[in-house]
Design a protein around this motif. Structure first.
Motif, mmCIF file in Angstrom:
data_model
loop_
_atom_site.group_PDB
_atom_site.id
_atom_site.type_symbol
_atom_site.label_atom_id
_atom_site.label_comp_id
_atom_site.label_asym_id
_atom_site.label_seq_id
_atom_site.Cartn_x
_atom_site.Cartn_y
_atom_site.Cartn_z
ATOM 1 N N ALA A 363 -0.229 1.970 11.951
ATOM 2 C CA ALA A 363 -0.141 2.211 13.154
ATOM 3 C C ALA A 363 -0.522 1.079 14.131
ATOM 4 N N ALA A 364 -1.925 0.317 13.670
ATOM 5 C CA ALA A 364 -2.244 -0.705 14.366
ATOM 6 C C ALA A 364 -1.513 -1.994 13.975
ATOM 7 N N ALA A 365 -0.877 -2.010 12.938
ATOM 8 C CA ALA A 365 -0.007 -3.203 12.596
ATOM 9 C C ALA A 365 1.130 -3.228 13.449
ATOM 10 N N ALA A 366 1.924 -1.876 13.753
ATOM 11 C CA ALA A 366 2.959 -1.760 14.359
ATOM 12 C C ALA A 366 2.784 -2.369 15.987
ATOM 13 N N ALA A 367 1.518 -1.886 16.309
ATOM 14 C CA ALA A 367 1.190 -2.141 17.704
ATOM 15 C C ALA A 367 0.769 -3.699 18.150
ATOM 16 N N ALA A 368 0.449 -4.206 16.902
ATOM 17 C CA ALA A 368 0.373 -5.744 17.035
ATOM 18 C C ALA A 368 1.507 -6.649 16.654
ATOM 19 N N GLY A 369 2.555 -6.159 15.879
ATOM 20 C CA GLY A 369 3.486 -6.689 15.280
ATOM 21 C C GLY A 369 3.920 -6.444 13.997
ATOM 22 N N ALA A 370 3.542 -7.248 13.273
ATOM 23 C CA ALA A 370 3.995 -7.117 11.532
ATOM 24 C C ALA A 370 2.684 -7.855 10.706
ATOM 25 N N PRO A 371 1.737 -7.795 11.008
ATOM 26 C CA PRO A 371 0.702 -8.505 10.292
ATOM 27 C C PRO A 371 0.620 -7.923 8.648
ATOM 28 N N LEU A 372 1.161 -6.908 8.377
ATOM 29 C CA LEU A 372 1.026 -6.234 7.083
ATOM 30 C C LEU A 372 2.352 -6.507 6.318
ATOM 31 N N GLY A 373 3.017 -7.648 6.779
ATOM 32 C CA GLY A 373 4.678 -7.652 6.252
ATOM 33 C C GLY A 373 4.477 -8.371 4.991
ATOM 34 N N HIS A 374 3.239 -8.852 4.211
ATOM 35 C CA HIS A 374 3.201 -9.156 2.957
ATOM 36 C C HIS A 374 2.008 -8.305 2.188
ATOM 37 N N ASP A 375 1.863 -8.934 1.061
ATOM 38 C CA ASP A 375 0.725 -8.317 0.344
ATOM 39 C C ASP A 375 -0.523 -7.790 1.034
ATOM 40 N N TYR A 376 -1.293 -6.766 0.988
ATOM 41 C CA TYR A 376 -2.392 -6.809 1.817
ATOM 42 C C TYR A 376 -3.215 -5.658 1.100
ATOM 43 N N ALA A 377 -4.663 -5.553 1.430
ATOM 44 C CA ALA A 377 -5.645 -4.880 0.760
ATOM 45 C C ALA A 377 -6.056 -3.994 1.936
ATOM 46 N N THR A 378 -6.407 -2.643 1.522
ATOM 47 C CA THR A 378 -7.018 -1.560 2.403
ATOM 48 C C THR A 378 -8.881 -1.407 1.817
ATOM 49 N N ILE A 379 -9.660 -1.720 2.722
ATOM 50 C CA ILE A 379 -10.944 -1.597 2.098
ATOM 51 C C ILE A 379 -11.831 -0.777 3.374
ATOM 52 N N SER A 380 -12.636 0.304 2.995
ATOM 53 C CA SER A 380 -13.564 0.822 4.284
ATOM 54 C C SER A 380 -14.749 -0.066 3.916
ATOM 55 N N LEU A 381 -15.366 -0.201 5.071
ATOM 56 C CA LEU A 381 -16.790 -1.022 5.571
ATOM 57 C C LEU A 381 -17.822 0.087 5.235
ATOM 58 N N SER A 382 -17.450 1.394 5.347
ATOM 59 C CA SER A 382 -18.529 2.441 5.194
ATOM 60 C C SER A 382 -19.329 2.634 3.880
ATOM 61 N N ASP A 383 -20.381 2.173 4.070
ATOM 62 C CA ASP A 383 -21.325 2.452 2.687
ATOM 63 C C ASP A 383 -22.137 3.659 2.551
ATOM 64 N N ARG A 384 -21.544 4.613 3.043
ATOM 65 C CA ARG A 384 -22.198 6.026 3.038
ATOM 66 C C ARG A 384 -21.754 6.575 1.559
ATOM 67 N N LEU A 385 -20.477 6.158 0.974
ATOM 68 C CA LEU A 385 -20.123 6.663 -0.340
ATOM 69 C C LEU A 385 -20.037 5.751 -1.452
ATOM 70 N N LYS A 386 -20.398 4.537 -1.229
ATOM 71 C CA LYS A 386 -20.441 3.368 -2.164
ATOM 72 C C LYS A 386 -21.330 2.268 -1.407
ATOM 73 N N PRO A 387 -22.081 1.607 -2.525
ATOM 74 C CA PRO A 387 -22.979 0.686 -1.985
ATOM 75 C C PRO A 387 -22.294 -0.656 -1.314
ATOM 76 N N TRP A 388 -23.311 -1.407 -0.551
ATOM 77 C CA TRP A 388 -22.442 -2.405 0.142
ATOM 78 C C TRP A 388 -22.401 -3.615 -0.715
ATOM 79 N N ASP A 389 -23.032 -3.826 -1.907
ATOM 80 C CA ASP A 389 -22.642 -4.880 -2.828
ATOM 81 C C ASP A 389 -21.207 -4.600 -3.512
#
Length: 494
Positions: A363-389
């Protein structure tokens, strides 16, 4: 002086359901016109027969074809268009001679009726009055003796000639429905009702208020016996007793980033058909009131496992349960929580389905144009369920691979350092001018989508309703003539 044109609705078949206005229009007419198939018989004429006079001029507008093929150069539509033009010209000749013309129409003239084709060709040139009539929809409900829709229920009227997938989507996503034009389409409509989970609710009405009328449960109808003048009805579900089941099911439904406008037809259907909705209260509030009697159980955002267990327990007792998830349920959301619990031995026989939704990154990519038009990775910055390292290692690996990054859960009231830490880490590996999309509340009333650079990302402007898209070395940001900056990542890498 030219004559007057009437489009006269005659109702569903019983002459007693003709309106007084229809009778008066026929009495005032010099010419009575009606459509018929090539056999020459006209249902409309038979309804109005007792009101026709010997001095009426009758114009029988006979279709050259109904469902058969044609060698007309314009195909089926071309052949019908020529017929409508010729029929309109015949009526226009009477009107030009000063005669009043009444075109008879079963049901309502402007509801799936033949009259509308005359109306579109003549109403702009001649004084015209349309007399409404009782539609087959109202007639069917009356013959069933069941309300069509009540309170906030939505009624959808669907032609049975639609493709099966389209029928299924529309039937799944509505409260009440009437499917017109059955006949040869009946097997397809029946399959669509079954796929939509609505077959048990479906009723059948044939020739309402005509000779040979028949009503009953649609599931019991012989497909070979269904005529064109029949409809399938999904009546109101208000006050209807829920089905008694030995075992229900759990459907995990993705609502998209902002609720109703982002629901897929399949997801809307699952929500409509559920006995119970379970979810984080904020996400439940996005789901519109679907039908009376439906129960909602809202809870806090930090009790995913408990919520999943609660939903599975309800299903084990025979309820159809929809677990509501924001975005896509399989992306940092409820699908995993439900499936983890569902794999416990006591829930092994409870059916569980996951329905996709529009995820925040898309949804965010469509609103901005097409920044996910090539390979991409999805990462959560929340360290509640996994450590920051672990997060830090994954950020480095994805950045080293020059992937566009979609960063979920970047910050909250209790987590304020992650955005700054991620930004500083990425600045070690990427240009400070790398485009970054800062998207907040996409699809919601407070939507804000800005394109900044990596060096200017301001952590204090990022919260849990924000998603960050970090460009790769190939991502471009261009200001358009309207002042809007759009981003895209080329499909070719080089």
């Amino acid at each position: 002086m030219t004559g007057k044109l009437y489009g006269v609705g005659l109702g569903p078949g019983d002459p007693n359901l003709m309106t007084v206005a229809a009778v008066k229009a026929i009495a005032a007419a010099d010419v009575i016109a009606y459509h018929s198939a090539r056999h020459g018989r006209s249902i409309a004429r038979s309804i109005a027969a007792e009101h026709l006079r010997e001095d009426h001029i009758e114009e029988r507008l006979m279709y050259p074809l109904t469902v058969e093929t044609t060698d007309h150069p314009g195909g089926y539509r071309g052949a019908l268009n020529d017929f409508y033009e010729e029929a309109a010209a015949r009526l226009a000749a009477h009107l030009d001679a000063g005669r009043t013309v009444a075109v008879l129409a079963e049901g309502d003239p402007l509801f799936y009726g033949s009259y509308q084709h005359m109306h579109k060709r003549l109403a702009d040139r001649y004084d015209t009055t349309v007399i409404p009539g009782v539609t087959s929809v109202s007639a069917a409900a009356a013959r069933l003796g069941e309300p069509l829709c009540e309170a906030e229920e939505v009624l959808t009227i669907i032609p049975g000639t639609l493709p099966e997938d389209e029928l299924t989507a529309r039937l799944a996503g509505t409260d009440s429905a009437v499917v017109m034009k059955l006949g040869r389409t009946f097997p397809t409509v029946k399959r669509a009702l079954e796929r939509a989970g609505r077959l048990d609710d479906a009723r059948y009405v044939e020739r309402a208020f005509m000779a040979g009328e028949r009503t009953g449960d649609l599931v019991d109808v012989d497909p070979g016996s269904v005529p064109y003048f029949s409809v399938a009805v999904l009546p109101s579900r208000v006050d209807r007793e829920p089905a008694v089941r030995e075992r229900g099911e759990v459907v995990v439904v993705g609502t998209g980033p902002a609720g109703a406008p982002w629901l897929t037809p399949e997801s809307r259907g699952a929500l409509v058909n559920a006995d119970v909705l379970v979810g984080y209260t904020t996400y439940l509030d996005r789901v519109p009131a679907l039908r009376p009697g439906q129960i909602r159980h809202g809870s806090d955002n930090k009790v995913e496992s408990e919520r999943a267990e609660f939903a599975l327990d309800l299903a084990r007792r025979g309820h159809k349960v929809a677990v509501v998830s924001g975005g896509d349920p399989g992306v940092f959301a409820m699908a995993t929580a439900v499936l983890e619990v569902a794999c416990e031995p006591e829930y092994a026989d409870v059916p569980v389905r996951v329905l996709p939704g529009v995820t925040a990154a898309n949804a965010a990519a469509a609103a901005a144009g097409a920044p996910l038009g090539h390979d991409y990775a999805t990462i959560s910055l929340s360290d509640r369920l996994k450590p920051w390292d672990v997060i830090e290692a994954r950020l480095r690996a994805a950045a080293a691979a020059d992937l566009v990054l979609a960063l979920y859960n970047p910050g909250s009231k209790s987590r304020t350092h992650q955005v700054a830490a991620a930004r500083d880490l990425l600045l070690e590996l990427r240009s400070p001018e790398t485009p970054v999309v800062v998207a907040r509340d996409v699809g919601g009333p407070e939507q804000s989508v800005r394109v900044v650079t990596l060096k200017t990302v301001e952590p204090s402007e990022v919260d849990m309703r924000t998603l960050l898209l970090i460009g790769s070395s190939q991502t471009r940001a261009v200001e358009r003539a309207d002042g809007r900056t759009i981003t895209w990542t080329p499909r070719r890498y080089g």
